[in-house]
Scaffold this motif. Structure first.
Motif, PDB file in Angstrom:
ATOM      1  N   GLU A 145      70.967  84.698  58.895  1.00  0.00           N
ATOM      2  CA  GLU A 145      70.627  83.752  59.972  1.00  0.00           C
ATOM      3  C   GLU A 145      70.654  82.307  59.462  1.00  0.00           C
ATOM      4  OE1 GLU A 145      70.635  84.981  62.789  1.00  0.00           O
ATOM      5  OE2 GLU A 145      70.416  87.076  62.232  1.00  0.00           O
ATOM      6  N   PHE A 146      70.126  82.102  58.251  1.00  0.00           N
ATOM      7  CA  PHE A 146      70.125  80.746  57.688  1.00  0.00           C
ATOM      8  C   PHE A 146      71.554  80.247  57.444  1.00  0.00           C
ATOM      9  CE2 PHE A 146      65.634  81.609  56.306  1.00  0.00           C
ATOM     10  CZ  PHE A 146      65.075  80.563  56.998  1.00  0.00           C
ATOM     11  N   VAL A 147      72.447  81.164  57.035  1.00  0.00           N
ATOM     12  CA  VAL A 147      73.848  80.775  56.817  1.00  0.00           C
ATOM     13  C   VAL A 147      74.443  80.273  58.137  1.00  0.00           C
ATOM     14  CG1 VAL A 147      76.168  81.710  56.389  1.00  0.00           C
ATOM     15  CG2 VAL A 147      74.314  82.242  54.814  1.00  0.00           C
ATOM     16  N   GLU A 148      74.150  80.990  59.231  1.00  0.00           N
ATOM     17  CA  GLU A 148      74.706  80.599  60.536  1.00  0.00           C
ATOM     18  C   GLU A 148      74.159  79.245  60.989  1.00  0.00           C
ATOM     19  OE1 GLU A 148      75.476  85.205  61.942  1.00  0.00           O
ATOM     20  OE2 GLU A 148      74.183  83.970  63.180  1.00  0.00           O
ATOM     21  N   ALA A 149      72.859  79.028  60.781  1.00  0.00           N
ATOM     22  CA  ALA A 149      72.258  77.740  61.168  1.00  0.00           C
ATOM     23  C   ALA A 149      72.795  76.614  60.286  1.00  0.00           C
ATOM     24  CB  ALA A 149      70.736  77.831  61.051  1.00  0.00           C
ATOM     25  N   THR A 150      72.940  76.893  58.977  1.00  0.00           N
ATOM     26  CA  THR A 150      73.426  75.870  58.034  1.00  0.00           C
ATOM     27  C   THR A 150      74.835  75.416  58.402  1.00  0.00           C
ATOM     28  OG1 THR A 150      72.072  76.877  56.319  1.00  0.00           O
ATOM     29  CG2 THR A 150      73.764  75.355  55.578  1.00  0.00           C
ATOM     30  N   THR A 151      75.672  76.359  58.847  1.00  0.00           N
ATOM     31  CA  THR A 151      77.046  76.018  59.237  1.00  0.00           C
ATOM     32  C   THR A 151      77.043  74.942  60.326  1.00  0.00           C
ATOM     33  OG1 THR A 151      77.830  78.234  58.698  1.00  0.00           O
ATOM     34  CG2 THR A 151      79.192  76.963  60.228  1.00  0.00           C
ATOM     35  N   ILE A 152      76.186  75.123  61.333  1.00  0.00           N
ATOM     36  CA  ILE A 152      76.140  74.171  62.454  1.00  0.00           C
ATOM     37  C   ILE A 152      75.571  72.827  61.992  1.00  0.00           C
ATOM     38  CG2 ILE A 152      75.268  73.771  64.798  1.00  0.00           C
ATOM     39  CD1 ILE A 152      77.099  76.209  64.650  1.00  0.00           C
ATOM     40  N   VAL A 153      74.454  72.879  61.241  1.00  0.00           N
ATOM     41  CA  VAL A 153      73.822  71.628  60.791  1.00  0.00           C
ATOM     42  C   VAL A 153      74.790  70.844  59.894  1.00  0.00           C
ATOM     43  CG1 VAL A 153      71.886  70.629  59.494  1.00  0.00           C
ATOM     44  CG2 VAL A 153      71.492  72.561  61.018  1.00  0.00           C
ATOM     45  N   LEU A 154      75.515  71.563  59.020  1.00  0.00           N
ATOM     46  CA  LEU A 154      76.509  70.917  58.152  1.00  0.00           C
ATOM     47  C   LEU A 154      77.594  70.226  58.984  1.00  0.00           C
ATOM     48  CD1 LEU A 154      77.170  73.442  55.246  1.00  0.00           C
ATOM     49  CD2 LEU A 154      76.520  71.066  54.989  1.00  0.00           C
ATOM     50  N   ALA A 155      78.062  70.957  60.005  1.00  0.00           N
ATOM     51  CA  ALA A 155      79.127  70.400  60.856  1.00  0.00           C
ATOM     52  C   ALA A 155      78.649  69.107  61.525  1.00  0.00           C
ATOM     53  CB  ALA A 155      79.554  71.422  61.906  1.00  0.00           C
ATOM     54  N   VAL A 156      77.400  69.110  62.002  1.00  0.00           N
ATOM     55  CA  VAL A 156      76.851  67.913  62.652  1.00  0.00           C
ATOM     56  C   VAL A 156      76.709  66.789  61.626  1.00  0.00           C
ATOM     57  CG1 VAL A 156      74.926  66.949  63.969  1.00  0.00           C
ATOM     58  CG2 VAL A 156      75.586  69.320  64.326  1.00  0.00           C
ATOM     59  N   GLY A 157      76.148  67.118  60.459  1.00  0.00           N
ATOM     60  CA  GLY A 157      75.910  66.100  59.434  1.00  0.00           C
ATOM     61  C   GLY A 157      77.190  65.448  58.949  1.00  0.00           C
ATOM     62  N   VAL A 158      78.227  66.268  58.732  1.00  0.00           N
ATOM     63  CA  VAL A 158      79.496  65.749  58.213  1.00  0.00           C
ATOM     64  C   VAL A 158      80.174  64.840  59.237  1.00  0.00           C
ATOM     65  CG1 VAL A 158      81.853  66.470  57.587  1.00  0.00           C
ATOM     66  CG2 VAL A 158      79.882  67.606  56.565  1.00  0.00           C
ATOM     67  N   THR A 159      80.100  65.214  60.530  1.00  0.00           N
ATOM     68  CA  THR A 159      80.822  64.436  61.547  1.00  0.00           C
ATOM     69  C   THR A 159      80.025  63.249  62.084  1.00  0.00           C
ATOM     70  OG1 THR A 159      80.058  66.072  63.121  1.00  0.00           O
ATOM     71  CG2 THR A 159      82.360  66.214  62.473  1.00  0.00           C
ATOM     72  N   ARG A 160      78.686  63.376  62.133  1.00  0.00           N
ATOM     73  CA  ARG A 160      77.921  62.364  62.867  1.00  0.00           C
ATOM     74  C   ARG A 160      76.811  61.718  62.046  1.00  0.00           C
ATOM     75  NH1 ARG A 160      79.183  63.628  68.342  1.00  0.00           N
ATOM     76  NH2 ARG A 160      77.485  62.325  69.085  1.00  0.00           N
ATOM     77  N   GLY A 161      76.734  62.056  60.773  1.00  0.00           N
ATOM     78  CA  GLY A 161      75.665  61.497  59.940  1.00  0.00           C
ATOM     79  C   GLY A 161      74.498  62.466  59.856  1.00  0.00           C
ATOM     80  N   TRP A 162      73.633  62.257  58.858  1.00  0.00           N
ATOM     81  CA  TRP A 162      72.639  63.279  58.537  1.00  0.00           C
ATOM     82  C   TRP A 162      71.271  63.071  59.197  1.00  0.00           C
ATOM     83  CZ3 TRP A 162      74.017  67.732  56.606  1.00  0.00           C
ATOM     84  CH2 TRP A 162      75.263  67.804  55.982  1.00  0.00           C
ATOM     85  N   ARG A 163      70.953  61.855  59.617  1.00  0.00           N
ATOM     86  CA  ARG A 163      69.598  61.576  60.096  1.00  0.00           C
ATOM     87  C   ARG A 163      69.242  62.445  61.322  1.00  0.00           C
ATOM     88  NH1 ARG A 163      68.060  57.076  63.345  1.00  0.00           N
ATOM     89  NH2 ARG A 163      65.805  56.968  63.490  1.00  0.00           N
ATOM     90  N   ALA A 164      70.110  62.409  62.318  1.00  0.00           N
ATOM     91  CA  ALA A 164      69.813  63.140  63.571  1.00  0.00           C
ATOM     92  C   ALA A 164      69.739  64.656  63.350  1.00  0.00           C
ATOM     93  CB  ALA A 164      70.852  62.788  64.624  1.00  0.00           C
ATOM     94  N   PRO A 165      70.730  65.292  62.675  1.00  0.00           N
ATOM     95  CA  PRO A 165      70.618  66.747  62.503  1.00  0.00           C
ATOM     96  C   PRO A 165      69.421  67.165  61.658  1.00  0.00           C
ATOM     97  CG  PRO A 165      72.502  65.896  61.281  1.00  0.00           C
ATOM     98  CD  PRO A 165      72.022  64.799  62.169  1.00  0.00           C
ATOM     99  N   LEU A 166      69.048  66.336  60.685  1.00  0.00           N
ATOM    100  CA  LEU A 166      67.885  66.696  59.866  1.00  0.00           C
ATOM    101  C   LEU A 166      66.604  66.595  60.691  1.00  0.00           C
ATOM    102  CD1 LEU A 166      68.742  65.154  56.370  1.00  0.00           C
ATOM    103  CD2 LEU A 166      68.836  67.543  57.086  1.00  0.00           C
ATOM    104  N   LEU A 167      66.517  65.558  61.530  1.00  0.00           N
ATOM    105  CA  LEU A 167      65.339  65.443  62.400  1.00  0.00           C
ATOM    106  C   LEU A 167      65.307  66.570  63.437  1.00  0.00           C
ATOM    107  CD1 LEU A 167      65.071  61.578  62.972  1.00  0.00           C
ATOM    108  CD2 LEU A 167      63.413  63.054  61.825  1.00  0.00           C
ATOM    109  N   GLY A 168      66.496  66.913  63.968  1.00  0.00           N
ATOM    110  CA  GLY A 168      66.596  68.019  64.928  1.00  0.00           C
ATOM    111  C   GLY A 168      66.157  69.332  64.286  1.00  0.00           C
TER     112      GLY A 168
END
Lengths: 255, 77
Positions: free
Chosen positions: A20-43
């Motif tokens: 489950e963590f692998v699946e969540a990490t994939t999405i968070v990584l995709a958001v962080g790489v494309t849009r920056g890390w602040r918002a996905p980390l806060l989300g």
């Protein structure tokens, strides 16, 4: 810590939660790489806090109010619905009828979708935070379910399951930070297959216990139940491979 | 926010029910085991777990056989 409790609760909780963590990490990584890390980390943080509140209130209420026998029956039934679903899907994937879960493909698709949305000029990236929040909350709900399932045996089992799940989270997140890429090397289908069989074995054990069934060897009989599920699963996989030697690769919803 | 809650609810449902026939079969098997355990005999109550195990294995194999047939039909269509 008792080795038996670790084997029965912590190890399967670690493996199942890691998926489950692998699946969540994939999405968070995709958001962080494309849009920056602040918002996905806060989300992600907001989702983790939401989960903690849900588990802290609902989980504690259920454990303290519901009689042990009813709780075992309820958890057993949920485990069977959850475990057999995973087992079925893993067998369909092994037989080539449903495509394997591809983290790289999901990552690339998510990247493309997020890039297409574009960044707004506002100070805070709401889309990035929301996508990460949803992914962590949904996968986290499954982790919470896994912890409750493996921890239903009592406080020691629950603590072991929590330790297993937290350890899985730390390992997967650290790997994600180090690699900055989805964890495609994780054998997800084998893990889902194994965990599906283990969850189903626990489900039969708990549900029957709630009915007053006395298993020979008590908790050791879980190994016997697991062996039966694994035998049936391998038989089913062989049957499907004989029915469709070339596989089918159809959408999971269509079978 | 409402779409998020809707997708959380939907995911929770899909967490447990992926295939309706399998879910109904599981609930029916649990019902059979419950009835067996409440017939009054202790020997039958001790059998309930094993009966449940056999029913679930048979259910899974039958469900996968149906999935295989469906996939074959879609392939040949």
């Amino acid at each position: 810590m008792d080795l038996g409790v670790v084997v029965v609760a912590a190890l399967p909780a670690f493996i199942a939660s890691a998926v489950e963590f692998v699946e969540a990490t994939t999405i968070v990584l995709a958001v962080g790489v494309t849009r920056g890390w602040r918002a996905p980390l806060l989300g992600s943080l907001a989702a983790a806090l939401t989960l903690a509140v849900i588990i802290g209130t609902l989980g504690v209420a259920i454990v303290t109010v519901v009689p042990e026998n009813v709780l075992k029956g309820f958890v057993g039934a949920l485990l069977l619905l959850f475990g057999l679903r995973w087992l079925r899907k893993a067998i369909l994937r092994f037989a080539g009828i449903v495509a394997l879960h591809d983290e790289e493909l999901i990552y690339q698709k998510e990247l493309a979708e997020l890039r297409a949305q574009g960044l707004t000029s506002t100070a805070f990236d709401r889309i990035g935070a929301l996508v990460a929040f949803k992914a962590v909350l949904l996968e986290g709900t499954e982790v919470a379910f896994i912890v409750i399932a493996f921890g239903a045996g009592g406080p020691a089992a629950l603590n072991s399951a929590i330790v297993g799940a937290v350890a899985a989270g730390i390992v997967v997140i650290l790997l994600g930070i180090a690699l900055r890429h989805p964890l495609t090397m994780v054998p997800e289908n084998w893990m889902k297959f194994g965990v599906g069989a283990i969850l189903s074995a626990f489900g039969v054990f708990w549900f029957a216990e709630s009915l007053g069934n006395h298993w020979p060897g008590d908790a050791l009989s879980i190994l016997g139940i697991l062996a039966v599920f694994l035998g049936a699963s391998f038989a089913a996989a062989r049957m499907l491979q004989q029915m469709l030697p070339e596989g089918a690769q159809v959408a999971a919803k269509n079978v | 926010m409402s779409s998020t809650l809707r997708s959380v609810g939907l995911t929770l449902w899909e967490l447990l029910v992926d295939d309706g026939q399998l879910a109904v079969g599981i609930v029916t098997s649990l019902g059979v085991a419950w009835i067996l355990a409440h017939l009054g005999s202790e020997a039958l109550a001790d059998l309930a777990g094993w009966v449940l195990l056999v029913l679930l294995c048979a259910l899974m194999i039958a469900n996968l056989a149906r999935a295989g047939r469906n996939a074959r039909r879609k392939m040949s269509a």
